[in-house]
Structure formats: C-alpha cells, structure tokens
Design a protein around this motif. Structure first.
Motif, short mmCIF file in Angstrom:
data_model
loop_
_atom_site.label_atom_id
_atom_site.label_comp_id
_atom_site.label_asym_id
_atom_site.label_seq_id
_atom_site.Cartn_x
_atom_site.Cartn_y
_atom_site.Cartn_z
N LEU A 121 0.74 -1.17 0.13
CA LEU A 121 0.01 0.05 -0.12
C LEU A 121 0.98 1.35 -0.08
O LEU A 121 0.65 2.11 -0.75
N LEU A 122 1.73 1.14 0.79
CA LEU A 122 2.64 2.47 1.10
C LEU A 122 3.50 2.68 -0.34
O LEU A 122 3.76 3.49 -0.49
N ASP A 123 3.89 1.48 -0.88
CA ASP A 123 4.56 1.69 -2.25
C ASP A 123 3.70 2.26 -3.22
O ASP A 123 4.30 3.07 -4.14
N ALA A 124 2.62 1.77 -3.30
CA ALA A 124 1.66 2.41 -4.32
C ALA A 124 1.30 3.97 -4.43
O ALA A 124 1.09 4.40 -5.06
N PHE A 125 1.42 4.37 -3.02
CA PHE A 125 1.41 5.75 -2.93
C PHE A 125 2.51 6.37 -2.48
O PHE A 125 2.52 7.72 -2.04
N GLU A 126 3.84 6.09 -3.07
CA GLU A 126 4.93 6.37 -2.96
C GLU A 126 5.13 7.83 -2.93
O GLU A 126 5.63 8.68 -2.00
N GLY A 127 5.08 8.34 -4.26
CA GLY A 127 5.29 9.75 -4.29
C GLY A 127 4.34 10.86 -3.61
O GLY A 127 4.82 11.86 -3.23
N LEU A 128 3.07 10.09 -3.40
CA LEU A 128 2.13 10.98 -2.73
C LEU A 128 2.64 11.04 -1.11
O LEU A 128 2.17 12.18 -0.69
N LEU A 129 3.22 10.32 -0.66
CA LEU A 129 3.64 10.44 0.77
C LEU A 129 4.70 11.52 0.94
O LEU A 129 4.87 11.90 2.46
N GLU A 130 5.02 12.14 0.03
CA GLU A 130 5.82 13.29 0.07
C GLU A 130 4.85 14.57 0.49
O GLU A 130 5.78 15.54 0.94
N ARG A 131 3.93 14.56 0.10
CA ARG A 131 2.90 15.76 0.26
C ARG A 131 2.61 15.78 1.95
O ARG A 131 2.21 14.99 2.61
N PRO A 132 3.09 16.81 2.46
CA PRO A 132 2.90 17.04 3.98
C PRO A 132 1.64 16.92 4.32
O PRO A 132 1.43 15.88 5.68
N LEU A 133 0.61 17.26 3.87
CA LEU A 133 -0.77 16.97 4.62
C LEU A 133 -1.23 15.76 4.33
O LEU A 133 -1.76 15.14 5.43
N ILE A 134 -0.63 14.77 3.51
CA ILE A 134 -0.91 13.31 3.36
C ILE A 134 -0.44 12.73 4.41
O ILE A 134 -1.14 11.87 5.22
N LEU A 135 0.79 13.15 4.54
CA LEU A 135 1.58 12.37 5.51
C LEU A 135 1.13 12.67 7.07
O LEU A 135 1.06 11.87 7.89
N ALA A 136 0.99 13.87 7.18
CA ALA A 136 0.40 14.44 8.40
C ALA A 136 -0.92 13.65 8.99
O ALA A 136 -1.20 13.24 10.06
N GLU A 137 -1.72 13.67 7.92
CA GLU A 137 -3.09 12.88 8.09
C GLU A 137 -2.79 11.40 8.62
O GLU A 137 -3.49 10.74 9.44
N LEU A 138 -1.99 10.73 7.69
CA LEU A 138 -1.63 9.41 8.09
C LEU A 138 -1.03 9.24 9.40
O LEU A 138 -1.44 8.36 10.39
N GLU A 139 -0.06 10.11 9.90
CA GLU A 139 0.59 10.07 11.20
C GLU A 139 -0.53 10.33 12.31
O GLU A 139 -0.49 9.64 13.44
N ARG A 140 -1.24 11.40 12.12
CA ARG A 140 -2.49 11.57 13.10
C ARG A 140 -3.25 10.48 13.37
O ARG A 140 -3.62 10.11 14.53
N LYS A 141 -3.75 9.75 12.02
CA LYS A 141 -4.49 8.54 12.51
C LYS A 141 -3.88 7.52 13.01
O LYS A 141 -4.62 6.63 13.67
N GLN A 142 -2.59 7.38 13.05
CA GLN A 142 -1.74 6.27 13.57
C GLN A 142 -1.25 6.45 15.12
O GLN A 142 -0.87 5.42 15.42
N SER A 143 -1.49 7.54 15.47
CA SER A 143 -0.91 7.78 16.74
C SER A 143 -2.09 7.52 17.93
O SER A 143 -3.02 7.48 17.61
#
Length: 143
Positions: A121-143
C-alpha cells in the motif's frame, strides 16, 4: 553618476518571476504525484470501496488540472493577476484532496493486517507520501 537604478525596479520583477516559476514547478510536481492515483488498487476487506474513493479523488484532481490548464493568459506573465486567484483555487482543491487521501490511506493501512499488504500500500502511494498534508493525516490517524 547618471545611472541611478532602484533595486526594487530591477529585482522586483525578477523576484516575482521566480515566485511564479516556483508556483508552476509546484503545479507540475503535483500533477506528477497525483497521476499515480490512476493505477492504484487498494487491497484488504475495504479495498473495493477505498479504490472507488481513490478514483473519485483522481477524477476531481483531473477536473482541477483541466480547469487550471484552460486559462487564456500567459502563466509566465507576472503582471497577470488572474493567475494568483486561479492558482489559489487550484491549491485549495489540492489541499482538500490531500486530506481526503491521507484519511483514506490511514483507513486502508488499518484495514490491512499483514506487513506485506501494508508495504505494498505504501509503495503504491509512494510519491504522494511526500506531500505534507497526506503524511500528517496518516501520522495523526496512526497515533
């Protein structure tokens, strides 16, 4: 000396052009990152519905790009004030799509129960994970 130049007159336009070029680079980078969405297929028990959501985000992205590309002015002309409004509108749309993708990615990540599935899954979204809002949302949901 007869040559008295104001720095703002010379460098103001150059600085404005640099900012415009930076905005266009941001647009291009965003198009490249979001183009990956066309081929993403999410796995897991919620995979089908999440994949439909990814396609919806991709369609909305394509609409935003098409709207921005249809402007009738020269985007490199720093005197063209309409660019500021058009680019701002594009960025607002992208900000919303980034948040939605981050939330969707977090849901998909939680739904997958194997390390292999999550890595895929993370590999499929690879380039998009560089986008700060996407990464922040993912981190927020995982904490």
């Amino acid at each position: 000396s007869g040559w008295r130049l104001r720095n703002s007159a010379i460098f103001g336009r150059l600085e404005a052009f640099g900012e415009r070029a930076s905005d266009i680079l941001d647009f291009t980078r965003t198009v490249m990152q979001f183009s990956k969405l066309e081929k993403i297929d999410v796995g897991g028990t919620k995979g089908k519905s999440l994949s439909i959501c990814v396609q919806k985000v991709h369609e909305e992205f394509e609409e935003a790009v098409a709207k921005f590309r249809c402007v009738t002015y020269d985007i490199l002309d720093v005197r063209e004030a309409a660019f500021i409004n058009d680019f701002h509108e594009f960025r607002l749309t992208i900000r919303d799509l980034d948040r939605r993708l981050g939330s969707l990615l977090a849901t998909a990540f939680d739904d997958l129960d194997t390390l292999h599935g999550r890595a895929k899954l993370l590999d499929a979204f690879e380039g998009l994970l560089e986008r700060p809002l996407i990464l922040a949302e993912l981190e927020r949901k995982q904490s």
